[in-house]
Design an enzyme around this catalytic site. Structure first.
Site, PDB file in Angstrom:
ATOM      1  N   ARG A   1       1.572 -12.604 -12.069  1.00 12.82           N
ATOM      2  CA  ARG A   1       2.655 -13.562 -11.874  1.00 12.82           C
ATOM      3  C   ARG A   1       2.399 -14.869 -12.610  1.00 12.82           C
ATOM      4  O   ARG A   1       1.255 -15.191 -12.933  1.00 12.82           O
ATOM      5  CB  ARG A   1       2.808 -13.888 -10.372  1.00 12.82           C
ATOM      6  CG  ARG A   1       3.130 -12.679  -9.526  1.00 12.82           C
ATOM      7  CD  ARG A   1       3.138 -13.040  -8.067  1.00 12.82           C
ATOM      8  NE  ARG A   1       3.344 -11.857  -7.239  1.00 12.82           N
ATOM      9  CZ  ARG A   1       3.211 -11.821  -5.928  1.00 12.82           C
ATOM     10  NH1 ARG A   1       2.868 -12.915  -5.281  1.00 12.82           N
ATOM     11  NH2 ARG A   1       3.404 -10.714  -5.262  1.00 12.82           N
TER      12      ARG A   1
ATOM     13  N   LYS B   1       1.762   4.268  -5.118  1.00 12.67           N
ATOM     14  CA  LYS B   1       3.040   3.727  -5.593  1.00 12.67           C
ATOM     15  C   LYS B   1       3.077   3.850  -7.121  1.00 12.67           C
ATOM     16  O   LYS B   1       2.286   3.220  -7.810  1.00 12.67           O
ATOM     17  CB  LYS B   1       3.185   2.268  -5.158  1.00 12.67           C
ATOM     18  CG  LYS B   1       3.284   2.101  -3.654  1.00 12.67           C
ATOM     19  CD  LYS B   1       3.184   0.643  -3.239  1.00 12.67           C
ATOM     20  CE  LYS B   1       4.373  -0.174  -3.714  1.00 12.67           C
ATOM     21  NZ  LYS B   1       4.261  -1.590  -3.279  1.00 12.67           N
TER      22      LYS B   1
ATOM     23  N   THR C   1      13.267   1.383  -3.487  1.00 13.01           N
ATOM     24  CA  THR C   1      13.761   0.250  -4.275  1.00 13.01           C
ATOM     25  C   THR C   1      15.275   0.299  -4.539  1.00 13.01           C
ATOM     26  O   THR C   1      15.777   1.226  -5.174  1.00 13.01           O
ATOM     27  CB  THR C   1      13.042   0.105  -5.653  1.00 13.01           C
ATOM     28  OG1 THR C   1      11.659   0.382  -5.501  1.00 13.01           O
ATOM     29  CG2 THR C   1      13.207  -1.302  -6.178  1.00 13.01           C
TER      30      THR C   1
ATOM     31  N   ARG D   1       7.320  -0.059   7.377  1.00 12.45           N
ATOM     32  CA  ARG D   1       6.458  -0.577   6.303  1.00 12.45           C
ATOM     33  C   ARG D   1       6.129  -2.039   6.566  1.00 12.45           C
ATOM     34  O   ARG D   1       7.026  -2.857   6.765  1.00 12.45           O
ATOM     35  CB  ARG D   1       7.170  -0.436   4.959  1.00 12.45           C
ATOM     36  CG  ARG D   1       6.497  -1.150   3.788  1.00 12.45           C
ATOM     37  CD  ARG D   1       7.313  -0.936   2.517  1.00 12.45           C
ATOM     38  NE  ARG D   1       6.822  -1.695   1.380  1.00 12.45           N
ATOM     39  CZ  ARG D   1       7.467  -2.728   0.829  1.00 12.45           C
ATOM     40  NH1 ARG D   1       8.644  -3.134   1.325  1.00 12.45           N
ATOM     41  NH2 ARG D   1       6.973  -3.368  -0.209  1.00 12.45           N
TER      42      ARG D   1
END
Length: 481
Positions: free
Chosen positions: A75, A224, A282, A34
């Site tokens: 963010r 995802k 994760t 990845r």
């Protein structure tokens, strides 16, 4: 010796970009690498993709490359001192109009839409949910909040809204540029961050196909699943993709930690039922970032994902920045093998009430059924695209499946399919010669020996994608005229 069916995805980073170490990782069991487009420049990714291809060639393996798009930057901005210590009960302002660095009273936002996405009473989770705030009021571009759970908040940490509801589009201008970069080195998979619906995936596919046209390349698309909004649309997203990733970090923040294990099981089953690939990701081996051995909970986590039928388990920081990338991969391999060894195969139930609309799918199922009941050593699917091997891999037969294809890109895609070993084999247009080449390819790899039975599936005419229409059972080493 039993061979591992579950695949391992490893994230490349500073800890794993040395060519010799990368080759070690591939030999230890990495099937897909990845590249995280949240970090680094376009040239960094091009260089790393070349490193992966070279290391895979030296190791004699077909390894997939997955380009993981950053997605929207939901963010906070930067702080004057790099971080602040927030205490419970403090007031704090998230200000979309602020241009100066943040301080103990507030901070600017990379995500300018936040004031329009939240209202008084909403709960915001920052820094992977470690900091919790309640929205008191929205005044123009400012979100006024009270800190409910404090902690250190540093530059550019992520923001989630409990229960979902942030409107950021899944694909940004940066993602579109990154897709062009990924197609320049023919990434085998592109992972799309934060899709909310099937349309997000359809747009990503169009962008990939346009950017890949000059290279005559079409990647597999991985959705995802990390937004609360994606859950009601799960089936549609899955159908619009080639696979899904159970992205447990952001998903857990939005839907709550307790909801994730059941969602994980549901997603793995749905993906397999829809003939899609599924990656579980994760925090799988998080403690091995700094420790040479995992916790028992991590061992159980990986094993349970394997037992549920995931195609692949993924490493993030463990391989990107951790101290023990090779040891982590070896440990994950051992866990997956032990879990697979414990499984009892009951293939017949998969065929009850099955109906097929395609000949190639019917042949794939017939090959599985035959191999399961005839004590066959291996299944060889001769295929241009690798689709036949994918369909076979959606059912556990306990028989190794070999995807034999003349297309390097198809072999690399198949590197992510559970229980499938991809092999690049040039096909002869004559069917019997092609079948003999397949048999020899398996013999040369030690997969079968003289006297073993193998099931071969292929298509006539040879070389036509989607044309699998024949099934043959042969005994290795027997003369055939």
């Amino acid at each position: 010796m039993q061979r591992r069916g579950t695949k391992i995805v490893a994230t490349l980073g500073p800890a794993s970009s040395d060519p010799a170490l990368l080759e070690q990782m591939i030999r230890a069991g990495v099937n897909c690498v990845r590249l995280n487009f949240s970090h680094g420049t376009a040239q960094d990714h091009i260089d790393r993709a070349r490193l992966v291809r070279e290391a895979a060639t030296r190791a004699g393996r077909e390894v997939a490359i997955m380009a993981d798009l950053q997605g929207p930057k939901i963010r906070v901005g930067k702080f004057a001192d790099g971080k602040v210590q927030l205490e419970t009960g403090m007031k704090f302002v998230l200000d979309a109009s602020r241009t100066e660095p943040g301080d103990i009273n507030g901070v600017g936002l990379d995500y300018k839409e936040l004031p329009r996405d939240v209202k008084a009473g909403d709960t915001l989770l920052l820094n992977d949910g470690l900091i919790v705030m309640t929205v008191d009021a929205v005044r123009g571009e400012q979100v006024h909040a009270t800190v409910k759970i404090g902690g250190v908040l540093s530059n550019n940490k992520g923001i989630n809204k409990q229960g979902g509801g942030l409107t950021a589009p899944a694909l940004t201008a940066k993602d579109m540029e990154d897709i062009r970069t990924a197609m320049s080195f023919q990434a085998d998979y592109v992972a799309v961050s934060f899709p909310q619906n099937a349309s997000d995936m359809e747009m990503a596919r169009q962008l990939c196909n346009v950017a890949g046209a000059e290279y005559r390349h079409k990647p597999g698309l991985i959705a995802k699943i990390e937004r609360a909004e994606a859950i009601p649309n799960l089936e549609a997203i899955c159908k619009a993709s080639d696979g899904i990733m159970v992205a447990r970090g952001d998903l857990a923040i939005e839907v709550g930690n307790a909801a994730v294990p059941a969602l994980q099981k549901r997603m793995i089953k749905m993906a397999r039922d829809l003939d899609k690939v599924v990656i579980t990701a994760t925090h799988m081996m998080e403690s091995m970032i700094t420790n040479p051995v995992p916790t028992r909970a991590e061992v159980s986590d990986v094993a349970n994902a394997v037992l549920d039928g995931t195609d692949a388990v993924m490493l993030s920081a463990e391989s990107a920045t951790g101290k023990y990338p090779v040891e982590t991969i070896r440990t994950m391999t051992a866990i997956a093998l032990a879990a697979e060894r414990s499984q009892v195969y009951e293939l017949d139930s998969d065929f009850i009430n099955q109906q097929f609309v395609r000949v190639d799918q019917a042949i794939a199922m017939a090959a599985l059924f035959t191999a399961f009941h005839l004590n066959v050593k291996a299944i060889a699917a001769l295929s241009q695209s690798g689709s036949t091997a994918l369909w076979m891999s959606r059912h556990d037969s306990g028989v190794p499946i070999y995807a034999l294809t003349p297309e390097v890109s198809a072999a690399r895609r198949a590197a992510l399919y559970r229980g499938v070993r991809p092999v690049v084999v040039p096909f002869d247009s004559d069917r019997e010669n092609a079948l003999l080449s397949a048999e020899n390819a398996l013999k040369s790899r030690g997969a079968v020996g003289d006297g073993d039975l193998i099931v071969l599936s292929c298509g006539e005419p040879m070389g036509k994608s989607g044309g699998t229409n024949a099934l043959k059972v042969v005994r290795v080493g027997e003369h055939r005229g």
